[in-house]
Design a protein around this motif. Sequence first.
Motif, mmCIF file in Angstrom:
data_model
loop_
_atom_site.group_PDB
_atom_site.id
_atom_site.type_symbol
_atom_site.label_atom_id
_atom_site.label_comp_id
_atom_site.label_asym_id
_atom_site.label_seq_id
_atom_site.Cartn_x
_atom_site.Cartn_y
_atom_site.Cartn_z
ATOM 1 N N SER A 73 44.312 42.214 49.387
ATOM 2 C CA SER A 73 43.374 41.786 50.432
ATOM 3 C C SER A 73 43.415 42.814 51.561
ATOM 4 C CB SER A 73 43.762 40.400 50.952
ATOM 5 O OG SER A 73 43.770 39.455 49.902
ATOM 6 N N GLY A 74 42.523 43.772 51.497
ATOM 7 C CA GLY A 74 42.521 44.866 52.456
ATOM 8 C C GLY A 74 41.585 44.650 53.623
ATOM 9 N N PRO A 133 32.588 44.530 45.363
ATOM 10 C CA PRO A 133 33.787 45.267 45.746
ATOM 11 C C PRO A 133 34.927 44.992 44.767
ATOM 12 C CG PRO A 133 32.844 44.101 47.633
ATOM 13 C CD PRO A 133 32.136 43.622 46.422
ATOM 14 N N HIS A 134 35.702 46.040 44.526
ATOM 15 C CA HIS A 134 36.850 45.905 43.622
ATOM 16 C C HIS A 134 38.127 45.778 44.437
ATOM 17 C CE1 HIS A 134 39.576 46.563 40.282
ATOM 18 N NE2 HIS A 134 40.179 47.486 41.009
ATOM 19 N N SER A 135 38.990 44.906 44.006
ATOM 20 C CA SER A 135 40.307 44.797 44.638
ATOM 21 C C SER A 135 41.340 44.585 43.552
ATOM 22 C CB SER A 135 40.341 43.638 45.643
ATOM 23 O OG SER A 135 40.035 42.419 45.021
ATOM 24 N N PRO A 136 42.587 45.023 43.778
ATOM 25 C CA PRO A 136 43.637 44.833 42.769
ATOM 26 C C PRO A 136 43.826 43.362 42.433
ATOM 27 C CG PRO A 136 44.344 46.352 44.497
ATOM 28 C CD PRO A 136 43.061 45.740 44.964
ATOM 29 N N THR A 137 44.402 43.123 41.287
ATOM 30 C CA THR A 137 44.649 41.760 40.852
ATOM 31 C C THR A 137 45.866 41.192 41.587
ATOM 32 O OG1 THR A 137 43.793 42.304 38.664
ATOM 33 C CG2 THR A 137 45.125 40.309 38.863
ATOM 34 N N PRO A 138 45.769 39.957 42.132
ATOM 35 C CA PRO A 138 46.924 39.350 42.790
ATOM 36 C C PRO A 138 48.022 39.006 41.796
ATOM 37 C CG PRO A 138 44.878 38.140 43.239
ATOM 38 C CD PRO A 138 44.596 39.106 42.155
ATOM 39 N N GLY A 139 49.179 38.609 42.340
ATOM 40 C CA GLY A 139 50.272 38.151 41.497
ATOM 41 C C GLY A 139 49.972 36.801 40.897
ATOM 42 N N PRO A 140 50.912 36.242 40.139
ATOM 43 C CA PRO A 140 50.668 34.959 39.464
ATOM 44 C C PRO A 140 50.595 33.797 40.443
ATOM 45 C CG PRO A 140 52.949 35.635 39.195
ATOM 46 C CD PRO A 140 52.244 36.790 39.837
ATOM 47 N N ALA A 141 49.831 32.796 40.049
ATOM 48 C CA ALA A 141 49.742 31.570 40.843
ATOM 49 C C ALA A 141 51.024 30.773 40.725
ATOM 50 C CB ALA A 141 48.560 30.729 40.354
ATOM 51 N N LEU A 142 51.351 30.030 41.768
ATOM 52 C CA LEU A 142 52.488 29.117 41.687
ATOM 53 C C LEU A 142 52.220 28.070 40.613
ATOM 54 C CD1 LEU A 142 53.238 28.555 45.479
ATOM 55 C CD2 LEU A 142 54.659 29.806 43.846
ATOM 56 N N ARG A 166 41.569 21.295 40.614
ATOM 57 C CA ARG A 166 42.845 21.978 40.429
ATOM 58 C C ARG A 166 42.685 23.432 40.881
ATOM 59 N NH1 ARG A 166 47.093 18.845 39.681
ATOM 60 N NH2 ARG A 166 48.136 20.482 38.489
ATOM 61 N N PHE A 167 43.798 24.115 41.069
ATOM 62 C CA PHE A 167 43.742 25.526 41.396
ATOM 63 C C PHE A 167 43.130 26.303 40.236
ATOM 64 C CE2 PHE A 167 47.439 24.202 44.052
ATOM 65 C CZ PHE A 167 46.849 24.452 45.278
ATOM 66 N N ASP A 168 42.451 27.390 40.585
ATOM 67 C CA ASP A 168 41.811 28.244 39.602
ATOM 68 C C ASP A 168 42.264 29.681 39.879
ATOM 69 O OD1 ASP A 168 40.158 29.868 38.089
ATOM 70 O OD2 ASP A 168 38.344 28.734 38.499
ATOM 71 N N PRO A 169 43.044 30.298 38.986
ATOM 72 C CA PRO A 169 43.550 31.649 39.235
ATOM 73 C C PRO A 169 42.457 32.685 39.476
ATOM 74 C CG PRO A 169 44.705 30.650 37.392
ATOM 75 C CD PRO A 169 43.562 29.736 37.717
ATOM 76 N N ALA A 170 41.224 32.359 39.089
ATOM 77 C CA ALA A 170 40.122 33.287 39.301
ATOM 78 C C ALA A 170 39.425 33.067 40.639
ATOM 79 C CB ALA A 170 39.100 33.151 38.167
ATOM 80 N N GLU A 171 39.723 31.946 41.318
ATOM 81 C CA GLU A 171 38.992 31.624 42.546
ATOM 82 C C GLU A 171 39.864 31.179 43.715
ATOM 83 O OE1 GLU A 171 35.085 29.547 42.271
ATOM 84 O OE2 GLU A 171 35.816 29.018 40.276
ATOM 85 N N LEU A 172 40.877 30.355 43.445
ATOM 86 C CA LEU A 172 41.697 29.812 44.537
ATOM 87 C C LEU A 172 43.062 29.411 43.993
ATOM 88 C CD1 LEU A 172 41.964 28.684 47.491
ATOM 89 C CD2 LEU A 172 41.146 26.505 46.579
ATOM 90 N N PHE A 173 44.107 29.939 44.617
ATOM 91 C CA PHE A 173 45.455 29.553 44.220
ATOM 92 C C PHE A 173 46.426 29.964 45.324
ATOM 93 C CE2 PHE A 173 44.962 33.871 42.718
ATOM 94 C CZ PHE A 173 46.202 34.468 42.914
#
Length: 236
Positions: A116-117, A5-14, A163-170
Motif C-alpha cells: 500500500s504505497g 494500478p499494480h501493487s504487490p500481493t499482500p501477505g496471507p489473511a489471518l 466473510r473475509f475475502d482475500p481478494a477484497e478485504l481481510f
Amino acid sequence: MTSIPHSPTPGPALPDSFFDRDASQLARELLGKVIRRRLDGLWLSARIIETEAYYLDEKGSHASLGYTHKRRALFMDGGTVYMYYARGGDSLNFSAGGPGNAVLIKSAHPWVDAVSGPEALARMLALNPDAAGRPRPVARLCAGQTLLCRALGLKVPEWDARRFDPAELFVEDVGESPKRLLCTARLGIPDGRDEHLRYRYVDPAYAAYCTRNPLRRGQQVGRDYDWVDRDGMVLG
C-alpha cells in the motif's frame, strides 16, 4: 482504456481460528494488525490502533437486544463482518467466538508499505475529506469508526454479514504487536448499559490518534485506565 494500478500481493489473511475466540482477547490481539481493502486495483491499508469488545450477555452490545436479521452476523462464526450505521456513517465489526460476541474496530492509522504505497494513501485521502472538502491530516484519517470505513471505502450494504475475502478485504499480521496496551471503558455506552466495563483497548504508541486519548490530561492510571499485557493482565 484505463489501466488498473499494480501493487504487490499482500501477505496471507489471518485464519478463521484467529477470530473464533474470546472477544476481549480478540480485541487485544487485533491491535497492530492491518486491514487490507482492495479498491480499484489498489490495496488500501490501515493499522488497527483501537478496539472495543462486546458480549451477548452485557447490556452495551447490539446482540443483547436480541437476534434480528440485521444483527445476524453477530451470531455467525468468528470472523464474520458485521457493519451498521453509527452517527450517519458506516461502522466495522468482526464477530468473535460464541454467539453474539464481537469486536468493534474503533479507529486505525493509515499503513503505508510495499503493498500500500503513496497511490493507495492518496486514494484514502480522497475518499475521506473533511467537512470543507479538504484533505484530512494523515494521522486523523481513520481516527474513528466511521472515518475508518470512509477511508477504506467500506459500506454496510456491500459488506455486512460477509466473510473475509482475500481478494477484497481481510486482516493481515505484519509483525506489529504492542506488548503493553491501554485498557479503559468503552465510548458512547448509555448510562445503565454496562458503561463501566473496561472493554476498550488502545495501542499506546498511537493513543493520540484514537477516538479519545486515554492518556490525555487529567486521566489517572487505575481510576480512568489500566496498563495491561496482551493477555489482559493488569501491569503494576
